[in-house]
Design a protein around this motif. Structure first.
Motif, PDB file in Angstrom:
ATOM      1  N   MET A   1     -84.401  50.848  71.102  1.00 41.00           N
ATOM      2  CA  MET A   1     -84.344  51.466  69.797  1.00 41.00           C
ATOM      3  C   MET A   1     -83.355  52.642  69.789  1.00 41.00           C
ATOM      4  O   MET A   1     -82.576  52.782  68.863  1.00 41.00           O
ATOM      5  N   GLN A   2     -83.454  53.458  70.840  1.00 38.93           N
ATOM      6  CA  GLN A   2     -82.573  54.617  70.903  1.00 38.93           C
ATOM      7  C   GLN A   2     -81.103  54.193  71.013  1.00 38.93           C
ATOM      8  O   GLN A   2     -80.234  54.813  70.404  1.00 38.93           O
ATOM      9  N   ASN A   3     -80.835  53.125  71.763  1.00 40.19           N
ATOM     10  CA  ASN A   3     -79.446  52.664  71.904  1.00 40.19           C
ATOM     11  C   ASN A   3     -78.891  52.157  70.581  1.00 40.19           C
ATOM     12  O   ASN A   3     -77.713  52.387  70.270  1.00 40.19           O
ATOM     13  N   ILE A   4     -79.701  51.483  69.792  1.00 42.71           N
ATOM     14  CA  ILE A   4     -79.245  50.977  68.490  1.00 42.71           C
ATOM     15  C   ILE A   4     -78.907  52.136  67.568  1.00 42.71           C
ATOM     16  O   ILE A   4     -77.853  52.143  66.919  1.00 42.71           O
ATOM     17  N   VAL A   5     -79.795  53.121  67.506  1.00 43.29           N
ATOM     18  CA  VAL A   5     -79.544  54.283  66.642  1.00 43.29           C
ATOM     19  C   VAL A   5     -78.316  55.049  67.132  1.00 43.29           C
ATOM     20  O   VAL A   5     -77.518  55.531  66.322  1.00 43.29           O
ATOM     21  N   LEU A   6     -78.140  55.130  68.448  1.00 43.84           N
ATOM     22  CA  LEU A   6     -76.984  55.833  68.992  1.00 43.84           C
ATOM     23  C   LEU A   6     -75.674  55.128  68.646  1.00 43.84           C
ATOM     24  O   LEU A   6     -74.682  55.776  68.279  1.00 43.84           O
ATOM     25  N   VAL A   7     -75.659  53.796  68.715  1.00 39.70           N
ATOM     26  CA  VAL A   7     -74.457  53.040  68.355  1.00 39.70           C
ATOM     27  C   VAL A   7     -74.145  53.212  66.867  1.00 39.70           C
ATOM     28  O   VAL A   7     -72.985  53.435  66.473  1.00 39.70           O
ATOM     29  N   VAL A   8     -75.178  53.154  66.025  1.00 42.27           N
ATOM     30  CA  VAL A   8     -74.976  53.370  64.578  1.00 42.27           C
ATOM     31  C   VAL A   8     -74.457  54.787  64.334  1.00 42.27           C
ATOM     32  O   VAL A   8     -73.570  55.003  63.494  1.00 42.27           O
ATOM     33  N   HIS A   9     -74.992  55.747  65.061  1.00 39.12           N
ATOM     34  CA  HIS A   9     -74.561  57.140  64.923  1.00 39.12           C
ATOM     35  C   HIS A   9     -73.082  57.300  65.277  1.00 39.12           C
ATOM     36  O   HIS A   9     -72.332  57.980  64.559  1.00 39.12           O
ATOM     37  N   LEU A  10     -72.652  56.671  66.361  1.00 40.67           N
ATOM     38  CA  LEU A  10     -71.242  56.763  66.755  1.00 40.67           C
ATOM     39  C   LEU A  10     -70.322  56.075  65.750  1.00 40.67           C
ATOM     40  O   LEU A  10     -69.232  56.572  65.447  1.00 40.67           O
ATOM     41  N   ILE A  11     -70.743  54.935  65.234  1.00 41.28           N
ATOM     42  CA  ILE A  11     -69.943  54.241  64.211  1.00 41.28           C
ATOM     43  C   ILE A  11     -69.836  55.090  62.954  1.00 41.28           C
ATOM     44  O   ILE A  11     -68.761  55.201  62.350  1.00 41.28           O
ATOM     45  N   LEU A  12     -70.952  55.712  62.554  1.00 44.50           N
ATOM     46  CA  LEU A  12     -70.918  56.595  61.385  1.00 44.50           C
ATOM     47  C   LEU A  12     -69.974  57.782  61.611  1.00 44.50           C
ATOM     48  O   LEU A  12     -69.253  58.181  60.691  1.00 44.50           O
ATOM     49  N   ALA A  13     -69.976  58.321  62.815  1.00 46.60           N
ATOM     50  CA  ALA A  13     -69.089  59.454  63.107  1.00 46.60           C
ATOM     51  C   ALA A  13     -67.628  59.047  62.978  1.00 46.60           C
ATOM     52  O   ALA A  13     -66.817  59.767  62.376  1.00 46.60           O
ATOM     53  N   LEU A  14     -67.274  57.893  63.528  1.00 46.09           N
ATOM     54  CA  LEU A  14     -65.890  57.428  63.425  1.00 46.09           C
ATOM     55  C   LEU A  14     -65.503  57.124  61.978  1.00 46.09           C
ATOM     56  O   LEU A  14     -64.391  57.449  61.538  1.00 46.09           O
ATOM     57  N   CYS A  15     -66.399  56.497  61.237  1.00 46.84           N
ATOM     58  CA  CYS A  15     -66.112  56.204  59.822  1.00 46.84           C
ATOM     59  C   CYS A  15     -65.977  57.483  59.016  1.00 46.84           C
ATOM     60  O   CYS A  15     -65.106  57.585  58.138  1.00 46.84           O
ATOM     61  N   LEU A  16     -66.824  58.463  59.297  1.00 48.10           N
ATOM     62  CA  LEU A  16     -66.753  59.731  58.579  1.00 48.10           C
ATOM     63  C   LEU A  16     -65.427  60.447  58.858  1.00 48.10           C
ATOM     64  O   LEU A  16     -64.805  60.987  57.948  1.00 48.10           O
ATOM     65  N   ILE A  17     -64.988  60.402  60.100  1.00 46.89           N
ATOM     66  CA  ILE A  17     -63.688  60.999  60.436  1.00 46.89           C
ATOM     67  C   ILE A  17     -62.570  60.290  59.682  1.00 46.89           C
ATOM     68  O   ILE A  17     -61.675  60.925  59.115  1.00 46.89           O
ATOM     69  N   GLY A  18     -62.616  58.971  59.667  1.00 52.66           N
ATOM     70  CA  GLY A  18     -61.580  58.201  58.969  1.00 52.66           C
ATOM     71  C   GLY A  18     -61.541  58.469  57.482  1.00 52.66           C
ATOM     72  O   GLY A  18     -60.464  58.639  56.890  1.00 52.66           O
ATOM     73  N   VAL A  19     -62.702  58.523  56.844  1.00 47.65           N
ATOM     74  CA  VAL A  19     -62.749  58.749  55.396  1.00 47.65           C
ATOM     75  C   VAL A  19     -62.264  60.157  55.058  1.00 47.65           C
ATOM     76  O   VAL A  19     -61.544  60.347  54.068  1.00 47.65           O
ATOM     77  N   VAL A  20     -62.615  61.118  55.860  1.00 49.32           N
ATOM     78  CA  VAL A  20     -62.162  62.486  55.594  1.00 49.32           C
ATOM     79  C   VAL A  20     -60.647  62.582  55.751  1.00 49.32           C
ATOM     80  O   VAL A  20     -59.966  63.243  54.959  1.00 49.32           O
ATOM     81  N   LEU A  21     -60.094  61.897  56.748  1.00 53.56           N
ATOM     82  CA  LEU A  21     -58.648  61.938  56.935  1.00 53.56           C
ATOM     83  C   LEU A  21     -57.895  61.182  55.847  1.00 53.56           C
ATOM     84  O   LEU A  21     -56.726  61.483  55.578  1.00 53.56           O
ATOM     85  N   LEU A  22     -58.534  60.205  55.220  1.00 58.58           N
ATOM     86  CA  LEU A  22     -57.880  59.457  54.144  1.00 58.58           C
ATOM     87  C   LEU A  22     -57.809  60.233  52.839  1.00 58.58           C
ATOM     88  O   LEU A  22     -56.994  59.910  51.975  1.00 58.58           O
ATOM     89  N   GLN A  23     -58.651  61.213  52.663  1.00 58.06           N
ATOM     90  CA  GLN A  23     -58.675  61.939  51.397  1.00 58.06           C
ATOM     91  C   GLN A  23     -57.419  62.767  51.225  1.00 58.06           C
ATOM     92  O   GLN A  23     -56.807  63.218  52.178  1.00 58.06           O
ATOM     93  N   ARG A  24     -57.077  62.972  49.971  1.00 63.87           N
ATOM     94  CA  ARG A  24     -55.875  63.717  49.624  1.00 63.87           C
ATOM     95  C   ARG A  24     -56.117  65.200  49.819  1.00 63.87           C
ATOM     96  O   ARG A  24     -57.127  65.749  49.391  1.00 63.87           O
ATOM     97  N   SER A  25     -55.186  65.843  50.485  1.00 63.21           N
ATOM     98  CA  SER A  25     -55.279  67.280  50.684  1.00 63.21           C
ATOM     99  C   SER A  25     -54.830  67.977  49.410  1.00 63.21           C
ATOM    100  O   SER A  25     -53.778  67.690  48.867  1.00 63.21           O
ATOM    101  N   GLU A  26     -55.653  68.926  48.974  1.00 66.41           N
ATOM    102  CA  GLU A  26     -55.308  69.650  47.754  1.00 66.41           C
ATOM    103  C   GLU A  26     -54.830  71.059  48.054  1.00 66.41           C
ATOM    104  O   GLU A  26     -54.752  71.894  47.164  1.00 66.41           O
ATOM    105  N   GLY A  27     -54.538  71.353  49.304  1.00 71.99           N
ATOM    106  CA  GLY A  27     -54.029  72.667  49.666  1.00 71.99           C
ATOM    107  C   GLY A  27     -55.131  73.701  49.729  1.00 71.99           C
ATOM    108  O   GLY A  27     -56.187  73.560  49.134  1.00 71.99           O
ATOM    109  N   GLY A  28     -54.882  74.759  50.462  1.00 71.00           N
ATOM    110  CA  GLY A  28     -55.870  75.829  50.575  1.00 71.00           C
ATOM    111  C   GLY A  28     -57.043  75.395  51.422  1.00 71.00           C
ATOM    112  O   GLY A  28     -57.776  74.492  51.048  1.00 71.00           O
ATOM    113  N   GLY A  29     -57.226  76.002  52.534  1.00 65.04           N
ATOM    114  CA  GLY A  29     -58.307  75.620  53.424  1.00 65.04           C
ATOM    115  C   GLY A  29     -59.675  75.926  52.862  1.00 65.04           C
ATOM    116  O   GLY A  29     -59.853  76.777  51.991  1.00 65.04           O
TER     117      GLY A  29
END
Length: 120
Positions: A1-29
């Protein structure tokens, strides 16, 4: 059970990084400038914004789930218990006794050596 949740967690982390990088930068941190950011109606209406929120919520949920699973598995045991070994102090010779500490104090005035008289 823990391994399944861990794999889903890692996939979510990679997808979240990808989606954030795809968004348009509007300037100003940190959301300064370029319009209201995630709190405005326009910012929440974009598909990437909604996907980012969904992935972030799922990521937090899997983080909490992994924490609960780890806490349940480690209840009442230590790392040494799970290894099945003994600690180093049990296998080695007994520790030497320590001195009483009386020799650690500075000498008193009565213990001072006698000085020869001064020549004047």
């Amino acid at each position: 059970m823990q391994n399944i949740v861990l794999v889903v967690h890692l996939i979510l982390a990679l997808c979240l990084i990808g989606v954030v990088l795809l968004q348009r930068s509007e300037g100003g941190g940190l959301g300064m400038g370029g319009g209201g950011g995630a709190m405005s109606a326009r910012g929440a209406a974009t598909a990437l914004g909604k996907l980012t929120w969904a992935l972030a919520i799922a990521f937090i949920a899997t983080s909490i789930t992994l924490t609960i699973i780890a806490a349940d598995q480690s209840a009442g045991s230590s790392v040494i218990d799970r290894l099945g070994g003994t600690s180093e102090t049990e296998d080695s010779a007994p520790a030497p006794s320590l001195p009483d500490g009386s020799g650690l104090l500075p000498p008193s005035a009565g213990d001072a050596p006698a000085l020869p008289p001064r020549a004047e």
